[in-house]
Design a protein around this motif. Sequence first.
Motif, PDB file in Angstrom:
ATOM      1  N   PHE A 122      -1.117  -1.093 -10.637  1.00 31.79           N
ATOM      2  CA  PHE A 122      -1.224  -0.347  -9.572  1.00 31.79           C
ATOM      3  C   PHE A 122      -1.348  -1.002  -8.003  1.00 31.79           C
ATOM      4  CE2 PHE A 122      -2.008   3.301 -12.496  1.00 31.79           C
ATOM      5  CZ  PHE A 122      -0.803   3.825 -12.247  1.00 31.79           C
ATOM      6  N   ARG A 123      -2.397  -2.051  -8.109  1.00 35.43           N
ATOM      7  CA  ARG A 123      -2.325  -2.855  -6.819  1.00 35.43           C
ATOM      8  C   ARG A 123      -1.095  -3.582  -6.648  1.00 35.43           C
ATOM      9  NH1 ARG A 123      -7.885  -3.220  -8.633  1.00 35.43           N
ATOM     10  NH2 ARG A 123      -7.528  -4.955  -9.937  1.00 35.43           N
ATOM     11  N   SER A 124      -0.477  -4.352  -7.682  1.00 40.66           N
ATOM     12  CA  SER A 124       0.711  -5.003  -7.585  1.00 40.66           C
ATOM     13  C   SER A 124       1.856  -4.210  -7.051  1.00 40.66           C
ATOM     14  CB  SER A 124       0.917  -5.636  -8.946  1.00 40.66           C
ATOM     15  OG  SER A 124       0.153  -6.407  -9.349  1.00 40.66           O
ATOM     16  N   MET A 125       1.840  -2.802  -7.783  1.00 37.88           N
ATOM     17  CA  MET A 125       2.838  -2.000  -7.293  1.00 37.88           C
ATOM     18  C   MET A 125       2.851  -1.557  -5.775  1.00 37.88           C
ATOM     19  SD  MET A 125       3.698   1.781  -9.052  1.00 37.88           S
ATOM     20  CE  MET A 125       4.512   2.667  -8.183  1.00 37.88           C
ATOM     21  N   LEU A 172       5.356  -2.136  -2.783  1.00 30.81           N
ATOM     22  CA  LEU A 172       5.867  -0.763  -1.947  1.00 30.81           C
ATOM     23  C   LEU A 172       5.815  -1.236  -0.472  1.00 30.81           C
ATOM     24  CD1 LEU A 172       4.889   2.203  -4.365  1.00 30.81           C
ATOM     25  CD2 LEU A 172       7.157   1.170  -3.792  1.00 30.81           C
ATOM     26  N   LYS A 173       4.511  -1.724  -0.116  1.00 29.24           N
ATOM     27  CA  LYS A 173       4.214  -1.911   1.360  1.00 29.24           C
ATOM     28  C   LYS A 173       5.484  -2.934   1.687  1.00 29.24           C
ATOM     29  CE  LYS A 173      -0.676  -1.670   1.270  1.00 29.24           C
ATOM     30  NZ  LYS A 173      -1.916  -2.301   1.223  1.00 29.24           N
ATOM     31  N   ASP A 174       5.847  -3.804   0.833  1.00 25.89           N
ATOM     32  CA  ASP A 174       7.045  -4.828   1.451  1.00 25.89           C
ATOM     33  C   ASP A 174       8.410  -4.174   1.568  1.00 25.89           C
ATOM     34  OD1 ASP A 174       5.286  -6.913   1.582  1.00 25.89           O
ATOM     35  OD2 ASP A 174       5.967  -7.668  -0.297  1.00 25.89           O
ATOM     36  N   TYR A 175       8.453  -2.982   0.913  1.00 22.16           N
ATOM     37  CA  TYR A 175       9.491  -2.228   0.642  1.00 22.16           C
ATOM     38  C   TYR A 175       9.691  -1.062   1.639  1.00 22.16           C
ATOM     39  CZ  TYR A 175      12.842   1.146  -1.346  1.00 22.16           C
ATOM     40  OH  TYR A 175      13.899   1.996  -1.534  1.00 22.16           O
ATOM     41  N   ALA A 176       8.471  -0.794   2.179  1.00 21.32           N
ATOM     42  CA  ALA A 176       8.249   0.560   3.122  1.00 21.32           C
ATOM     43  C   ALA A 176       9.373   0.579   4.275  1.00 21.32           C
ATOM     44  CB  ALA A 176       6.908   0.567   3.582  1.00 21.32           C
ATOM     45  N   GLY A 177       9.854  -0.556   4.920  1.00 22.88           N
ATOM     46  CA  GLY A 177      10.400  -0.357   6.044  1.00 22.88           C
ATOM     47  C   GLY A 177      11.871   0.038   5.497  1.00 22.88           C
ATOM     48  N   ASP A 178      12.466  -0.131   4.228  1.00 25.84           N
ATOM     49  CA  ASP A 178      13.658   0.145   3.688  1.00 25.84           C
ATOM     50  C   ASP A 178      13.934   1.782   3.645  1.00 25.84           C
ATOM     51  OD1 ASP A 178      14.540  -2.366   3.961  1.00 25.84           O
ATOM     52  OD2 ASP A 178      14.218  -2.831   1.909  1.00 25.84           O
ATOM     53  N   THR A 179      15.222   2.182   3.750  1.00 23.49           N
ATOM     54  CA  THR A 179      15.382   3.578   3.604  1.00 23.49           C
ATOM     55  C   THR A 179      15.925   3.983   2.203  1.00 23.49           C
ATOM     56  OG1 THR A 179      17.399   3.400   4.725  1.00 23.49           O
ATOM     57  CG2 THR A 179      15.575   3.901   5.969  1.00 23.49           C
ATOM     58  N   GLY A 180      15.971   3.110   1.220  1.00 28.35           N
ATOM     59  CA  GLY A 180      16.560   3.331  -0.042  1.00 28.35           C
ATOM     60  C   GLY A 180      15.671   3.952  -1.008  1.00 28.35           C
ATOM     61  N   ARG A 181      16.130   4.106  -2.289  1.00 25.18           N
ATOM     62  CA  ARG A 181      15.503   4.726  -3.116  1.00 25.18           C
ATOM     63  C   ARG A 181      14.617   4.075  -3.931  1.00 25.18           C
ATOM     64  NH1 ARG A 181      20.934   7.698  -4.347  1.00 25.18           N
ATOM     65  NH2 ARG A 181      20.895   9.334  -2.851  1.00 25.18           N
ATOM     66  N   LEU A 182      13.579   4.706  -4.453  1.00 24.55           N
ATOM     67  CA  LEU A 182      12.765   3.958  -5.438  1.00 24.55           C
ATOM     68  C   LEU A 182      12.920   4.571  -6.911  1.00 24.55           C
ATOM     69  CD1 LEU A 182      10.231   2.086  -6.415  1.00 24.55           C
ATOM     70  CD2 LEU A 182       8.765   4.034  -5.657  1.00 24.55           C
ATOM     71  N   HIS A 195      -2.789  10.414 -11.809  1.00 22.83           N
ATOM     72  CA  HIS A 195      -3.508  10.498 -10.563  1.00 22.83           C
ATOM     73  C   HIS A 195      -3.078   9.142  -9.700  1.00 22.83           C
ATOM     74  CE1 HIS A 195      -6.102  12.070  -7.691  1.00 22.83           C
ATOM     75  NE2 HIS A 195      -6.986  10.854  -7.507  1.00 22.83           N
ATOM     76  N   SER A 196      -3.647   8.116 -10.276  1.00 22.88           N
ATOM     77  CA  SER A 196      -3.256   6.769  -9.503  1.00 22.88           C
ATOM     78  C   SER A 196      -1.785   6.568  -9.247  1.00 22.88           C
ATOM     79  CB  SER A 196      -3.849   5.885 -10.482  1.00 22.88           C
ATOM     80  OG  SER A 196      -4.934   5.741 -10.870  1.00 22.88           O
ATOM     81  N   MET A 197      -0.983   7.012 -10.038  1.00 21.76           N
ATOM     82  CA  MET A 197       0.401   6.920  -9.727  1.00 21.76           C
ATOM     83  C   MET A 197       0.753   7.705  -8.442  1.00 21.76           C
ATOM     84  SD  MET A 197       3.423   5.493 -10.243  1.00 21.76           S
ATOM     85  CE  MET A 197       3.562   4.864 -12.240  1.00 21.76           C
ATOM     86  N   GLN A 198       0.494   8.868  -8.293  1.00 21.35           N
ATOM     87  CA  GLN A 198       0.564  10.043  -7.276  1.00 21.35           C
ATOM     88  C   GLN A 198      -0.033   9.320  -6.186  1.00 21.35           C
ATOM     89  OE1 GLN A 198      -0.326  13.595  -8.851  1.00 21.35           O
ATOM     90  NE2 GLN A 198       1.121  13.629 -10.420  1.00 21.35           N
ATOM     91  N   TYR A 199      -1.146   8.712  -6.214  1.00 20.98           N
ATOM     92  CA  TYR A 199      -1.855   8.105  -5.036  1.00 20.98           C
ATOM     93  C   TYR A 199      -1.138   6.838  -4.344  1.00 20.98           C
ATOM     94  CZ  TYR A 199      -5.369   6.127  -2.275  1.00 20.98           C
ATOM     95  OH  TYR A 199      -6.343   5.593  -1.023  1.00 20.98           O
ATOM     96  N   VAL A 200      -0.792   6.123  -5.386  1.00 22.48           N
ATOM     97  CA  VAL A 200      -0.144   4.871  -4.657  1.00 22.48           C
ATOM     98  C   VAL A 200       1.282   5.276  -4.083  1.00 22.48           C
ATOM     99  CG1 VAL A 200       1.249   2.726  -5.399  1.00 22.48           C
ATOM    100  CG2 VAL A 200      -1.084   3.302  -6.288  1.00 22.48           C
ATOM    101  N   LEU A 201       2.069   6.277  -4.705  1.00 20.46           N
ATOM    102  CA  LEU A 201       3.280   6.977  -4.019  1.00 20.46           C
ATOM    103  C   LEU A 201       3.145   7.448  -2.886  1.00 20.46           C
ATOM    104  CD1 LEU A 201       5.135   7.926  -7.141  1.00 20.46           C
ATOM    105  CD2 LEU A 201       5.739   5.951  -5.728  1.00 20.46           C
ATOM    106  N   LYS A 202       1.944   8.314  -2.644  1.00 17.62           N
ATOM    107  CA  LYS A 202       1.639   8.871  -1.384  1.00 17.62           C
ATOM    108  C   LYS A 202       1.386   7.764  -0.221  1.00 17.62           C
ATOM    109  CE  LYS A 202      -1.440  12.470   0.470  1.00 17.62           C
ATOM    110  NZ  LYS A 202      -2.474  13.496   0.209  1.00 17.62           N
ATOM    111  N   LYS A 203       0.509   7.005  -0.752  1.00 18.06           N
ATOM    112  CA  LYS A 203       0.034   5.887   0.168  1.00 18.06           C
ATOM    113  C   LYS A 203       1.249   5.179   0.814  1.00 18.06           C
ATOM    114  CE  LYS A 203      -4.412   6.346   1.127  1.00 18.06           C
ATOM    115  NZ  LYS A 203      -4.788   6.727   2.577  1.00 18.06           N
ATOM    116  N   SER A 204       2.098   4.915   0.071  1.00 15.69           N
ATOM    117  CA  SER A 204       3.498   3.892   0.311  1.00 15.69           C
ATOM    118  C   SER A 204       4.137   4.564   1.535  1.00 15.69           C
ATOM    119  CB  SER A 204       4.395   3.923  -0.798  1.00 15.69           C
ATOM    120  OG  SER A 204       5.086   5.037  -0.987  1.00 15.69           O
ATOM    121  N   GLY A 205       4.233   5.827   1.780  1.00 15.46           N
ATOM    122  CA  GLY A 205       4.760   6.601   2.923  1.00 15.46           C
ATOM    123  C   GLY A 205       6.218   6.829   2.589  1.00 15.46           C
TER     124      GLY A 205
END
Length: 148
Positions: A30-33, A37-47, A64-74
């Motif tokens: 999840f930390r790697s993901m 996602l932080k590097d990807y956050a500026g793009d407007t594509g799909r995940l 719960h961890s997956m949903q938390y990481v996705l929420k924090k990604s923006g």
Amino acid sequence: MKATEQILSFHRNGRNLYISFQKEPDQQAFRSMSTVLKDYAGDTGRLFLDVRQLSDTVSHGTAHSMQYVLKKSGLPASSVYFKGQAGFSLAGNGNRVLIINKGARDSSPENEAARKRFVRRTHKCSCHGKCGDKCCKVTGGPCCSEKH
């Protein structure tokens, strides 16, 4: 020294990001993901998150961890797609789950009606073979009335 087993892999295709999970992710995955996602956050594509290798029942902590990481990604929730049955337990509100059943065709009336819209229909040219090489308005080729 013990070799670490690869849990996730990722690649980009245009503006879209694809992450595949080979087994249920742990906190390090999840930390790697999150870093990806932080590097990807500026793009407007799909995940696209490929979870087809995971069992249909994943732990509550993993979900719960997956949903938390996705929420924090923006990323907007509507641009996150899960591929596979496990996506139903991992997805949060607004995420989409894609299911592909190879070999099994759903023959419900709605699907049959949708399938018929994309069936190739035969047609005849209106010139009845008099125009020659380039008269067919559907195919752009020889007249189909002449059976070229």
